[in-house]
Design a protein around this motif. Sequence first.
Motif, PDB file in Angstrom:
ATOM      1  N   LEU A  87       2.748  11.582 -71.153  1.00  0.00           N
ATOM      2  CA  LEU A  87       3.019  10.912 -69.880  1.00  0.00           C
ATOM      3  C   LEU A  87       4.526  10.720 -69.748  1.00  0.00           C
ATOM      4  O   LEU A  87       5.170  10.184 -70.644  1.00  0.00           O
ATOM      5  CB  LEU A  87       2.311   9.551 -69.828  1.00  0.00           C
ATOM      6  N   VAL A 147       7.425   9.097 -67.141  1.00  0.00           N
ATOM      7  CA  VAL A 147       7.602   8.206 -66.005  1.00  0.00           C
ATOM      8  C   VAL A 147       9.097   8.043 -65.765  1.00  0.00           C
ATOM      9  O   VAL A 147       9.858   7.740 -66.689  1.00  0.00           O
ATOM     10  CB  VAL A 147       6.959   6.820 -66.267  1.00  0.00           C
ATOM     11  N   LEU A 181      -0.105   5.869 -64.405  1.00  0.00           N
ATOM     12  CA  LEU A 181      -1.198   6.845 -64.464  1.00  0.00           C
ATOM     13  C   LEU A 181      -2.069   6.766 -63.221  1.00  0.00           C
ATOM     14  O   LEU A 181      -2.485   7.800 -62.674  1.00  0.00           O
ATOM     15  CB  LEU A 181      -2.050   6.585 -65.703  1.00  0.00           C
ATOM     16  N   CYS A 183      -0.355   8.523 -60.539  1.00  0.00           N
ATOM     17  CA  CYS A 183      -0.371   9.953 -60.809  1.00  0.00           C
ATOM     18  C   CYS A 183      -1.725  10.566 -60.465  1.00  0.00           C
ATOM     19  O   CYS A 183      -1.814  11.735 -60.064  1.00  0.00           O
ATOM     20  CB  CYS A 183      -0.037  10.197 -62.277  1.00  0.00           C
ATOM     21  N   GLN A 223       8.911   9.324 -60.144  1.00  0.00           N
ATOM     22  CA  GLN A 223       8.131  10.501 -60.521  1.00  0.00           C
ATOM     23  C   GLN A 223       7.306  10.203 -61.769  1.00  0.00           C
ATOM     24  O   GLN A 223       7.814   9.623 -62.734  1.00  0.00           O
ATOM     25  CB  GLN A 223       9.073  11.683 -60.783  1.00  0.00           C
ATOM     26  N   VAL A 224       6.041  10.612 -61.715  1.00  0.00           N
ATOM     27  CA  VAL A 224       5.141  10.432 -62.854  1.00  0.00           C
ATOM     28  C   VAL A 224       4.454  11.771 -63.119  1.00  0.00           C
ATOM     29  O   VAL A 224       3.911  12.388 -62.199  1.00  0.00           O
ATOM     30  CB  VAL A 224       4.076   9.349 -62.583  1.00  0.00           C
ATOM     31  N   SER A 225       4.485  12.204 -64.379  1.00  0.00           N
ATOM     32  CA  SER A 225       3.812  13.442 -64.769  1.00  0.00           C
ATOM     33  C   SER A 225       2.901  13.166 -65.956  1.00  0.00           C
ATOM     34  O   SER A 225       3.304  12.462 -66.890  1.00  0.00           O
ATOM     35  CB  SER A 225       4.822  14.525 -65.153  1.00  0.00           C
ATOM     36  N   ARG A 232       1.390  15.871 -61.353  1.00  0.00           N
ATOM     37  CA  ARG A 232       2.670  15.212 -61.052  1.00  0.00           C
ATOM     38  C   ARG A 232       2.600  14.553 -59.682  1.00  0.00           C
ATOM     39  O   ARG A 232       2.037  15.110 -58.743  1.00  0.00           O
ATOM     40  CB  ARG A 232       3.798  16.248 -61.082  1.00  0.00           C
ATOM     41  N   ARG A 233       3.188  13.378 -59.598  1.00  0.00           N
ATOM     42  CA  ARG A 233       3.256  12.626 -58.332  1.00  0.00           C
ATOM     43  C   ARG A 233       4.692  12.170 -58.127  1.00  0.00           C
ATOM     44  O   ARG A 233       5.313  11.597 -59.045  1.00  0.00           O
ATOM     45  CB  ARG A 233       2.312  11.416 -58.397  1.00  0.00           C
ATOM     46  N   SER A 269       4.912  10.396 -50.328  1.00  0.00           N
ATOM     47  CA  SER A 269       4.652  10.952 -51.655  1.00  0.00           C
ATOM     48  C   SER A 269       4.207  12.402 -51.590  1.00  0.00           C
ATOM     49  O   SER A 269       3.727  12.878 -50.550  1.00  0.00           O
ATOM     50  CB  SER A 269       3.580  10.128 -52.370  1.00  0.00           C
ATOM     51  N   ALA A 306       2.058  15.359 -54.180  1.00  0.00           N
ATOM     52  CA  ALA A 306       1.210  15.477 -55.363  1.00  0.00           C
ATOM     53  C   ALA A 306       1.113  16.945 -55.776  1.00  0.00           C
ATOM     54  O   ALA A 306       1.058  17.838 -54.923  1.00  0.00           O
ATOM     55  CB  ALA A 306      -0.190  14.920 -55.066  1.00  0.00           C
TER      56      ALA A 306
END
Length: 555
Positions: free
Chosen positions: A5, A7, A42, A45, A63-65, A94-95, A103, A105
């Motif tokens: 993860l 972030v 999460l 995401c 950004q979160v992957s 990814r978001r 946003s 996605a």
Amino acid sequence: MLTSLQVTNFAIVEHLDIEWQSGMTTITGETGAGKSIAIDALSLCLGERAEASMVREGADKAQVSAVFDIQNLPAAKHFINEHELGDNTECVIRRVVAANGRSKAFINGVMVPAGQLKTLGNLLISIHGQHAHQQLNKANYQLSVVDSFADHTELLNEVKTSYNQLQSLEREQKQLAQTLQQAAAEKQLLEYQVAELDEFALATGEYEEIEQQHTLLSNANSLLEGTQKELQIIYQQDNFNAYSMVQSSANQIAELASLDKKLAPIADLLFEASITLEEAARELSHYQDSVEMDPSQLSELDERISRALDLARKHDITPEELPNLHAELQQNLANIEQNDERFNELEAEIARAKEHYFACASVLSESRSAAAKALSEQVTKSLVSLSMENAKFAICIEHQESVTSSKGSDTVDFQVAANTGQRLQPLHKVASGGELSRISLAIEVIIADKMTTPTLIFDEVDVGISGPTASAVGKLLRQLGKSTQVICVTHLPQVASSGHNQFFVSKTDDGTQTNTRMTVLDNSGRIDEIARLLGGTNISDITRTNASELLSQYH
């Protein structure tokens, strides 16, 4: 399972890069440090609603992957292949959230709607929140618990389909009833109008024909007198008629043509003219024979034209338009009569649809009853290990003989008797907050154990639990971690020590900004952290020893 993860600029996190392991991972930290920050990231995401407040102050985007190993997840692989999002055994989600709240996605690098993230996310992670026990008293939640345990999706779908079909038929009947009610007065008028036009039965083009016939009959005398006069002039007068004069002229010119051949064509023209006059006279004679003098027919035509004019005035149209109006009114009446027939058909269809719904709902109810009995026994057994040795838990399923909802005709009531000698009563009446938490946790673990989701997240579900009960909770979650990946945010040292792995969440403040970090703990670090959970800020040799003993139970 979740493998990593990342972030960036999310809330108070500047950057996190976390590698996740199988088994049970616990997350601890000081109050306010943001222990649930990874869970929140999460959730974003995996399709939760994005908001501008999620972006770190001063950053242009968050950004979160997340990376998942899906090689043993056929449902997730099928979803990805079905939507042409790659065919690897690894799934990267990814978001990105802009500072204005918009946003984007991505799944395996392909931009997708957030709804697709949510659908896929449900196949990858199941999050059990810290307020789950607050839902436990709600009837809908209790029903969903039984259905999750029973895992009878096909039965639920059958009931939902039959319910929707019944609803559709009843809506059609209701709308049709309103239409028929509004058309009741119209139908009477239509029946009268159609009967009136049926009786008159004016055919298309007929009015034009009878008008022409009427004109001929009403002017028959004039036509006969006029044609007779002209016939006399053209052919029949003895002393003078056009035919004899032209014939005479033709003969004279023909004689002169013997002297000058140039006159011959003129003579021919005159002979032709005389022939034409003779034919015209013959046709006029035939015409006179065809002219009818019929007063009775004329009277009938007068009456029919008068009736046509009256009907046309009544409907504010021309007489020529009456046949089209007749057909239109007949169709309108037929439509109403068809609606009457359809209404009667719907009565039978609704009866059959109800019968089918009740049959499906009955099968579903039987499945729920069986599941409720099994779940009640398992929860009661689990409560013993959660320091509710004498408690008895039961799920009461009551089947209604009426159409209730798309989820069937059952009402569910969770009941508990916390102590020996007490009778079972509804949960909301007798269970304390601590008892609710333990019952909720027992249910969560049992349900989670039946789910195929590879990663289970428990976000402070141990609220209200302490002492020996906390140790039992830790053992339950660790046992669950043998078959699936478990991530547990906790404040209890007994639960924290039961994890195979542990993260520590800390918060720093440099005077301008706050930042949250997550650090994987080695054995020494875990002893220090569990000692902190045991003794607070003052960590002594005793608390370290106690912490070491807690860890030694599992490691």
